[in-house]
Design a protein around this motif. Structure first.
Motif, PDB file in Angstrom:
ATOM      1  N   PRO A 121       0.804  -1.228   0.000  1.00  7.41           N
ATOM      2  CA  PRO A 121       0.000   0.000   0.000  1.00  7.41           C
ATOM      3  C   PRO A 121       0.832   1.271   0.000  1.00  7.41           C
ATOM      4  CG  PRO A 121      -0.790  -1.556   1.652  1.00  7.41           C
ATOM      5  CD  PRO A 121       0.509  -2.089   1.156  1.00  7.41           C
ATOM      6  N   SER A 122       1.990   1.269   0.662  1.00  3.04           N
ATOM      7  CA  SER A 122       2.784   2.489   0.780  1.00  3.04           C
ATOM      8  C   SER A 122       3.311   2.974  -0.564  1.00  3.04           C
ATOM      9  CB  SER A 122       3.952   2.274   1.752  1.00  3.04           C
ATOM     10  OG  SER A 122       4.812   1.252   1.283  1.00  3.04           O
ATOM     11  N   HIS A 123       3.438   2.089  -1.534  1.00  2.00           N
ATOM     12  CA  HIS A 123       3.925   2.473  -2.862  1.00  2.00           C
ATOM     13  C   HIS A 123       2.840   2.324  -3.936  1.00  2.00           C
ATOM     14  CE1 HIS A 123       7.754   1.669  -0.720  1.00  2.00           C
ATOM     15  NE2 HIS A 123       8.204   2.650  -1.472  1.00  2.00           N
ATOM     16  N   GLY A 124       1.601   2.039  -3.520  1.00  2.00           N
ATOM     17  CA  GLY A 124       0.495   1.978  -4.472  1.00  2.00           C
ATOM     18  C   GLY A 124       0.596   0.847  -5.479  1.00  2.00           C
ATOM     19  N   ARG A 125       1.156  -0.285  -5.073  1.00  2.00           N
ATOM     20  CA  ARG A 125       1.366  -1.375  -6.016  1.00  2.00           C
ATOM     21  C   ARG A 125       1.123  -2.715  -5.317  1.00  2.00           C
ATOM     22  NH1 ARG A 125       8.048  -1.420  -6.019  1.00  2.00           N
ATOM     23  NH2 ARG A 125       8.203  -1.630  -3.758  1.00  2.00           N
ATOM     24  N   LEU A 126       0.957  -3.727  -6.133  1.00  2.00           N
ATOM     25  CA  LEU A 126       0.929  -5.088  -5.611  1.00  2.00           C
ATOM     26  C   LEU A 126       1.550  -5.998  -6.656  1.00  2.00           C
ATOM     27  CD1 LEU A 126      -1.590  -6.769  -7.118  1.00  2.00           C
ATOM     28  CD2 LEU A 126      -2.949  -5.489  -5.495  1.00  2.00           C
ATOM     29  N   VAL A 127       1.956  -7.184  -6.200  1.00  2.00           N
ATOM     30  CA  VAL A 127       2.576  -8.159  -7.082  1.00  2.00           C
ATOM     31  C   VAL A 127       1.740  -9.423  -7.075  1.00  2.00           C
ATOM     32  CG1 VAL A 127       4.599  -9.621  -7.462  1.00  2.00           C
ATOM     33  CG2 VAL A 127       4.898  -7.255  -6.764  1.00  2.00           C
ATOM     34  N   VAL A 128       1.543 -10.013  -8.248  1.00  2.00           N
ATOM     35  CA  VAL A 128       0.871 -11.302  -8.364  1.00  2.00           C
ATOM     36  C   VAL A 128       1.803 -12.248  -9.104  1.00  2.00           C
ATOM     37  CG1 VAL A 128      -1.441 -10.314  -8.307  1.00  2.00           C
ATOM     38  CG2 VAL A 128      -0.295 -10.627 -10.506  1.00  2.00           C
ATOM     39  N   ALA A 129       1.684 -13.544  -8.796  1.00  2.00           N
ATOM     40  CA  ALA A 129       2.566 -14.528  -9.429  1.00  2.00           C
ATOM     41  C   ALA A 129       1.869 -15.878  -9.454  1.00  2.00           C
ATOM     42  CB  ALA A 129       3.889 -14.619  -8.668  1.00  2.00           C
ATOM     43  N   GLY A 130       2.418 -16.772 -10.280  1.00  2.00           N
ATOM     44  CA  GLY A 130       1.812 -18.092 -10.375  1.00  2.00           C
ATOM     45  C   GLY A 130       2.544 -19.008 -11.311  1.00  2.00           C
ATOM     46  N   GLY A 131       1.828 -19.530 -12.305  1.00  2.00           N
ATOM     47  CA  GLY A 131       2.355 -20.541 -13.204  1.00  2.00           C
ATOM     48  C   GLY A 131       3.498 -20.039 -14.067  1.00  2.00           C
ATOM     49  N   ARG A 132       4.405 -20.985 -14.389  1.00  5.60           N
ATOM     50  CA  ARG A 132       5.532 -20.742 -15.289  1.00  5.60           C
ATOM     51  C   ARG A 132       6.483 -19.660 -14.778  1.00  5.60           C
ATOM     52  NH1 ARG A 132       1.099 -21.823 -18.346  1.00  5.60           N
ATOM     53  NH2 ARG A 132       0.511 -19.662 -18.588  1.00  5.60           N
ATOM     54  N   GLY A 133       6.487 -19.411 -13.484  1.00  6.25           N
ATOM     55  CA  GLY A 133       7.406 -18.431 -12.923  1.00  6.25           C
ATOM     56  C   GLY A 133       7.078 -16.999 -13.283  1.00  6.25           C
ATOM     57  N   ASN A 134       5.853 -16.749 -13.713  1.00  3.58           N
ATOM     58  CA  ASN A 134       5.465 -15.402 -14.135  1.00  3.58           C
ATOM     59  C   ASN A 134       5.154 -14.518 -12.934  1.00  3.58           C
ATOM     60  OD1 ASN A 134       2.979 -13.462 -15.095  1.00  3.58           O
ATOM     61  ND2 ASN A 134       4.476 -13.770 -16.721  1.00  3.58           N
TER      62      ASN A 134
END
Length: 289
Positions: A121-134
């Motif tokens: 939240p402090s930088h207004g971003r989030l990360v998502v990840a999953g299959g194939r190392g993406n």
């Protein structure tokens, strides 16, 4: 939460279970796929609902407020990105932005199968990840893609699994993959720790997309990761039946805990303890000296 459609409230000081709440979550293989989420400002809790939905509860009355339906596979995680917006991810290869109050889906991002989410939240971003190392870095309020990375498969260095553990895990015990199942932010905010099915937690530089550090020792999939910034420690849980504590500053393993062959479901670092879930239990583990 557990695979029998219950949410448990615990008194951390005494270890007493003070309440068990029934939900309508249906879990394949009796294992909850959804990562339970708490929003403390207004006291709301997100949990899985049926198979492909999730739900918001009021944590005081435990009244069901809203159901979010639209994913076509199990919802793996969700988080409040504002008081009236939620982002969820699923193995159906989408991230979705929802109106928290009405349950309306406001935007769908089509991507790869997603299994892990880390909010910032402090930088207004989030990360998502999953299959194939993406791995994708997103604007948390709009789901606009800010950057995309591919985490390569690592060659794990580890002690072999026992025959009993191989039998319990099943035929796929020796099949590592680049699938990412867990994420945690490094304290510097520029690096991400990825728990991977190649058995190796990795430190990813989000400025360059390069893997800068690996922690070797697990003998099966890394399903949970958590960071303790004050101690400069990384804690990882694996389906090899162990929890490991590492130094964040090098690849030294500072402690390993056997869980009797059970898979680690989740990790919480609080005070002087490591809390871990395994099938049917919440465990309290002291930090290693």
């Amino acid at each position: 939460a557990n695979g029998l459609g219950r949410i448990f409230l615990w008194e951390l000081a005494s270890g007493e279970c003070i309440r068990a709440l029934a939900t309508e979550a249906i879990c394949r293989d009796a294992d909850p796929a959804f990562a339970l989420t708490v929003e403390p400002e207004l006291g709301r809790v997100l949990d899985g609902h049926r198979i492909r939905e999730f739900v918001c509860f009021d944590s005081v009355s435990w009244k069901r407020l809203t159901v979010y339906a639209g994913h076509t596979e199990e919802v793996r995680a969700a988080t409040f990105v504002s008081a009236d917006r939620i982002v969820s991810i699923s193995g159906d290869s989408t991230a979705r932005l929802w109106d928290a109050w009405s349950g309306e889906c406001l935007r769908t991002l089509d991507t790869n199968p997603l299994y892990a989410l880390a909010d910032d939240p402090s930088h207004g971003r989030l990360v998502v990840a999953g299959g194939r190392g993406n791995v994708q870095l997103l604007d948390r309020l709009t789901l606009q893609v800010m950057a995309t990375f591919q985490v390569p498969l690592a060659k794990a260095e580890h002690q072999p699994l026992s025959e009993a553990r191989k039998k319990k895990i099943g035929i796929v015990w020796d099949r590592p993959s680049a699938h990412i199942g867990a994420l945690a932010w490094h304290p510097d905010g520029e690096h991400l720790i990825c728990g991977s099915w190649d058995f190796v937690p990795k430190l990813l530089d989000l400025r360059t997309g390069r893997v800068e550090q690996e922690w070797h020792g697990h003998a099966h999939w890394v399903d949970a990761v958590a960071v303790e910034p004050t101690r400069r420690r990384l804690v990882t849980g694996s389906s090899d039946g162990t929890i490991r504590v590492w130094s964040l500053d090098n690849n030294q393993c500072l402690g390993a805990y056997e869980l009797g062959g059970d898979t680690v479901g989740g990790l919480l670092l609080h005070g002087s303890s490591i809390y871990a879930t395994r099938r049917g239990e919440l465990l309290e583990i002291p930090w290693p000296d």
